[in-house]
Design an enzyme around this catalytic site. Structure first.
Site, PDB file in Angstrom:
ATOM      1  N   ARG A   1      -0.702  -6.854  12.652  1.00  0.00           N
ATOM      2  CA  ARG A   1      -1.669  -6.289  13.599  1.00  0.00           C
ATOM      3  C   ARG A   1      -2.165  -7.339  14.578  1.00  0.00           C
ATOM      4  O   ARG A   1      -2.348  -7.055  15.762  1.00  0.00           O
ATOM      5  CB  ARG A   1      -2.875  -5.703  12.847  1.00  0.00           C
ATOM      6  CG  ARG A   1      -2.564  -4.368  12.231  1.00  0.00           C
ATOM      7  CD  ARG A   1      -3.859  -3.654  11.867  1.00  0.00           C
ATOM      8  NE  ARG A   1      -3.579  -2.527  10.996  1.00  0.00           N
ATOM      9  CZ  ARG A   1      -4.507  -1.795  10.408  1.00  0.00           C
ATOM     10  NH1 ARG A   1      -5.788  -2.080  10.586  1.00  0.00           N
ATOM     11  NH2 ARG A   1      -4.172  -0.788   9.639  1.00  0.00           N
TER      12      ARG A   1
ATOM     13  N   ARG B   1       0.842  -1.190   0.000  1.00  0.00           N
ATOM     14  CA  ARG B   1       0.000   0.000   0.000  1.00  0.00           C
ATOM     15  C   ARG B   1       0.881   1.244   0.000  1.00  0.00           C
ATOM     16  O   ARG B   1       1.620   1.469   0.969  1.00  0.00           O
ATOM     17  CB  ARG B   1      -0.893   0.043   1.259  1.00  0.00           C
ATOM     18  CG  ARG B   1      -1.792  -1.167   1.448  1.00  0.00           C
ATOM     19  CD  ARG B   1      -3.118  -1.035   0.706  1.00  0.00           C
ATOM     20  NE  ARG B   1      -3.783  -2.342   0.617  1.00  0.00           N
ATOM     21  CZ  ARG B   1      -4.649  -2.822   1.519  1.00  0.00           C
ATOM     22  NH1 ARG B   1      -4.961  -2.088   2.566  1.00  0.00           N
ATOM     23  NH2 ARG B   1      -5.204  -3.997   1.372  1.00  0.00           N
TER      24      ARG B   1
ATOM     25  N   GLU C   1      -9.251  -2.677  14.332  1.00  0.00           N
ATOM     26  CA  GLU C   1      -9.677  -3.528  13.237  1.00  0.00           C
ATOM     27  C   GLU C   1      -8.520  -4.408  12.773  1.00  0.00           C
ATOM     28  O   GLU C   1      -7.418  -3.934  12.527  1.00  0.00           O
ATOM     29  CB  GLU C   1     -10.157  -2.626  12.085  1.00  0.00           C
ATOM     30  CG  GLU C   1     -10.630  -3.347  10.856  1.00  0.00           C
ATOM     31  CD  GLU C   1      -9.651  -3.222   9.710  1.00  0.00           C
ATOM     32  OE1 GLU C   1      -9.224  -2.104   9.385  1.00  0.00           O
ATOM     33  OE2 GLU C   1      -9.281  -4.273   9.137  1.00  0.00           O
TER      34      GLU C   1
ATOM     35  N   GLU D   1       0.582   4.124   0.842  1.00  0.00           N
ATOM     36  CA  GLU D   1      -0.042   5.179   1.645  1.00  0.00           C
ATOM     37  C   GLU D   1       1.025   5.965   2.372  1.00  0.00           C
ATOM     38  O   GLU D   1       1.852   5.385   3.080  1.00  0.00           O
ATOM     39  CB  GLU D   1      -0.982   4.574   2.687  1.00  0.00           C
ATOM     40  CG  GLU D   1      -2.294   4.103   2.107  1.00  0.00           C
ATOM     41  CD  GLU D   1      -3.171   3.476   3.179  1.00  0.00           C
ATOM     42  OE1 GLU D   1      -3.893   4.237   3.849  1.00  0.00           O
ATOM     43  OE2 GLU D   1      -3.123   2.254   3.343  1.00  0.00           O
TER      44      GLU D   1
ATOM     45  N   ARG E   1      -0.002   1.945  13.178  1.00  0.00           N
ATOM     46  CA  ARG E   1      -0.564   0.703  12.652  1.00  0.00           C
ATOM     47  C   ARG E   1      -0.541   0.567  11.134  1.00  0.00           C
ATOM     48  O   ARG E   1      -1.141  -0.349  10.597  1.00  0.00           O
ATOM     49  CB  ARG E   1      -1.985   0.502  13.178  1.00  0.00           C
ATOM     50  CG  ARG E   1      -2.939   1.611  12.789  1.00  0.00           C
ATOM     51  CD  ARG E   1      -4.313   1.335  13.365  1.00  0.00           C
ATOM     52  NE  ARG E   1      -5.296   2.188  12.741  1.00  0.00           N
ATOM     53  CZ  ARG E   1      -6.576   1.871  12.625  1.00  0.00           C
ATOM     54  NH1 ARG E   1      -7.016   0.724  13.063  1.00  0.00           N
ATOM     55  NH2 ARG E   1      -7.411   2.704  12.060  1.00  0.00           N
ATOM     56  N   HIS E   2       0.139   1.472  10.451  1.00  0.00           N
ATOM     57  CA  HIS E   2       0.242   1.359   8.994  1.00  0.00           C
ATOM     58  C   HIS E   2       1.647   1.016   8.543  1.00  0.00           C
ATOM     59  O   HIS E   2       2.618   1.581   9.022  1.00  0.00           O
ATOM     60  CB  HIS E   2      -0.185   2.682   8.329  1.00  0.00           C
ATOM     61  CG  HIS E   2      -1.659   2.890   8.357  1.00  0.00           C
ATOM     62  ND1 HIS E   2      -2.275   3.612   9.346  1.00  0.00           N
ATOM     63  CD2 HIS E   2      -2.646   2.452   7.526  1.00  0.00           C
ATOM     64  CE1 HIS E   2      -3.594   3.624   9.117  1.00  0.00           C
ATOM     65  NE2 HIS E   2      -3.844   2.929   8.032  1.00  0.00           N
TER      66      HIS E   2
ATOM     67  N   SER F   1     -11.266  -7.013   7.545  1.00  0.00           N
ATOM     68  CA  SER F   1     -12.392  -6.400   6.874  1.00  0.00           C
ATOM     69  C   SER F   1     -12.884  -7.419   5.858  1.00  0.00           C
ATOM     70  O   SER F   1     -12.075  -8.012   5.137  1.00  0.00           O
ATOM     71  CB  SER F   1     -11.913  -5.116   6.201  1.00  0.00           C
ATOM     72  OG  SER F   1     -12.999  -4.288   5.943  1.00  0.00           O
TER      73      SER F   1
END
Lengths: 454, 454
Positions: free
Chosen positions: B428, B226, B377, B228, B234-235, B380
């Site tokens: 996670r 990702r 989370e 991002e 948490r990323h 998903s």
């Protein structure tokens, strides 16, 4: 007898049934509404593979794809497929089915998914082409690809199961890296925010760092990327690597034997647990069963050279094996030792990477090995140099820029135990175990210089 | 008593021993030659963890790292470390060791790897800080990182073991793809020979294709990328995804419950098999034991909203949960139900991707769910739309260019069974199970916008 509901809209609608007034079975078939998880009916769906004579006279529901459909007078035969199994379902005009219902069944498109309720009936005459020969809803084998990938899933599972039992720890290594792992050639470049990064060509550095961090025995399974512009039956630009690294006490053969035993456990597990899949593939791609010895045959490179020379090949002592010579050697080894799997040990130092430990008894040899299945290399491995000084010397000898491998060399400065390892190509193992001829048959979504979709 | 050999050259040489003539133990210590696999001695190396009172008075060889060394008059205490275990070794002037040998031992650099021969001695006074309190070479715990990654290896193993037992097939999905998997945002670009390619942001399309190819139940473990530019606890830009996809009969809860049960089996397995590691981490990072219910608690989104509103949060019915609200909800759920793990079902359709199946009973809801550990989370998932017409409608509603997702939509045209799935972030799960506070503690080589090495 069975009532059938097509669970999805078929692409073309079945022909309109003209005389609906006369259809006494109209509640018994039709197009299902889309399943949006509105209800949780207590209806039990039975697996096709479980339809045996034990279920005779039971009423069951089955969901499957329409594999073939054949109308014949007042009857329609549907073959319903579920993964590698299938069963014949008969829709015949009678108490439960109308003429219209048979027509509806005959018009369902191939590959549609249908829900069928029916009675399992024992048949009087065995159906020779099926495994379950005794029931009317009989099961037979079809899909070869399913079998290949189920077996491949089995290889991964057996690899892990064996190594976890041997006390190995599974590690996760990064795929995006800041510098090319094995020199600059054949590496894919990634745009990484405002800089460039690379895709890892091997997890080797990370495996070795874990050994230096005293994990003792590690393995990892993950994608490996090679930007090689080669279009052969055995090269992919992205494949799945099964990698092992292990500290040893006194001799790298401790590791080599552990790896060979892991492969033997995989072969045994496949032959024990995946016989159905193996036979299914063999039906389409006939092949001799895979043979191996216990313990695994180990030949030294010089012995292999002698065998090849006796067969008329001209090769120098320090030449690498060409692909045709590897295959020829495989045939010679099979003839002489009756095995499809063997280790070739003590490769010439000159043909191995700079981090390979030299053989202390013979400066032209190295503590390195390849493993072969049906004459093709599936694993390359070695004792790695764990001493920064010797590593530096060997890198200089290979003309490698020390600046570029500084982090690698530094990782041994805090003391590293002697260690060895190797990497296995998953798709090649699957291909060669099954005797297939192209690695694209064992990769679900193969990647090569010309293929990037789907 | 013990004779010690440093197995590698230490970085700085120990001080020269001046009066070698008087050294009656000079054969008993020194620097080993580098292990190049020259010999296979029949010497057995004993594991530190196996040094218990059962071995009292046995002579053993141990290889370990020098964790600490402390000289005290005529004695030197070395603590030797092996993975998470360590043992104290005493070198004292006497019959077997000279003054010079004690000096040599005292000068060995920390983190050097040494081979030590010694006698295991029962101690009279228990050593309170150790688990094996009864032997002189006693064992104690150290390395927290080792414990975290051993537990992470356990999560992968339990995930696979549970799913293989449930009849799932492991698949391998490509990481280099020709088009961005979930729209164009947050995707890394790769130079692919003369063209561009992308790194897969999720294996979802490939999992779904396997379901369409009738594999029924599949899982995969692999890197997910990702791009991002977020720097949070948490990323990561590269993490390990544990992905599941499964066809179901009538209701997506069949899948949701299977996934929740898989996680429960992982939690149970960790608590049964990894208690040592959990306690080791807790010592450094104290945390309440992870609690869960069987069957897993399922709350609907509207119930969660009611709980949050009661706690003073203002939120619209179709608003997504912010990270602070997720955490608050986690605390409220823990108070009310005493569980650290629960499912939040029936998310508003508006906040989920276009391929999410709408709830047939309430057009503002969807057949989708998240799963939470300690209020964060970790998964998903949803029922996916398996009907190409509805999928097209939903894509248009989201303003998505149909050309770009043509292959995805087309893969459902030959009939697809109803199916659902989800993706779990490995790092996670490890972080939250252990109650750690940064995902970088559970990734061996974390990748974020600012970190690409080692």
């Amino acid at each position: 007898m069975p009532s059938a509901n097509a669970s999805r809209k078929s692409q073309e609608k079945p022909r309109e049934i003209m005389d609906a007034a006369e259809d006494y079975a109209k509640e018994r078939y039709g197009i299902c509404s889309m399943i949006q998880s509105q209800e949780k009916p207590d209806r039990v769906l039975v697996w096709v593979k479980d339809l045996t004579v034990q279920k005779a006279d039971e009423v069951v529901w089955v969901r499957g794809r329409v594999h073939t459909s054949r109308a014949k007078g007042k009857q329609c035969f549907l073959v319903l497929r579920q993964q590698q199994f299938n069963v014949q379902a008969l829709v015949a005009v009678g108490d439960h089915a109308s003429k219209q219902m048979v027509k509806f069944a005959a018009n369902i498109n191939k590959e549609s998914i249908v829900d069928v309720e029916g009675v399992v009936r024992k048949v009087n005459q065995k159906i020779g082409s099926c495994t379950q020969q005794d029931v009317e809803l009989h099961v037979q084998k079809t899909s070869t690809s399913q079998a290949v990938f189920r077996l491949q899933s089995g290889i991964c599972h057996l690899f892990r199961e064996t190594l976890i039992n041997k006390g190995f720890v599974e590690i996760q290594t990064p795929k995006i890296i800041s510098a090319a792992s094995e020199g600059g050639a054949n590496v894919f470049t990634v745009s990484y925010f405002k800089n460039n990064a690379y895709l890892a060509q091997s997890p080797q550095l990370y495996k070795q760092m874990c050994i230096c961090a005293d994990f003792e025995k590690v393995f990892c399974i993950g994608p490996v990327f090679r930007a090689e512009d080669s279009n052969t039956h055995r090269h992919l630009t992205e494949f799945v690597g099964l990698d092992i690294e292990m500290a040893f006490n006194y001799h790298y053969h401790e590791v080599m034997e552990e790896i060979a035993d892991t492969l033997v456990q995989i072969f045994k597990g496949l032959q024990e647990r995946f016989q159905t899949e193996i036979q299914m593939v063999n039906k389409q791609f006939p092949c001799e069963p895979f043979k191996f010895l216990e313990p695994t045959l180990r030949l030294e490179y010089c012995e292999a050279l002698a065998m090849l020379r006796e067969a008329g090949v001209e090769m120098g002592d320090e030449d690498d094996l060409s692909t045709p010579n590897e295959k020829l050697l495989g045939r010679l080894v099979k003839e002489k030792y009756d095995t499809d799997f063997y280790i070739l040990d003590k490769y010439p130092l000159a043909v191995r990477p700079f981090y390979t430990m030299p053989d202390p008894r013979n400066p032209k040899q190295s503590n390195s090995y390849d493993m072969f299945m049906r004459g093709e290399e599936i694993l390359s491995g070695a004792q790695r140099i764990h001493d920064p000084q010797l590593l530096t010397e060997r890198a200089l000898h290979h003309g490698i820029d020390l600046e570029k491998i500084k982090a690698y060399i530094d990782s041994f400065r805090f003391g590293a135990p002697p260690h060895a390892g190797g990497g296995i190509g998953l798709e090649r193992v699957t291909m060669l175990f099954l005797g297939l001829h192209n690695v694209r048959q064992t990769s679900m979504f193969p990647r090569d210089p010309k293929r990037l979709t789907p």
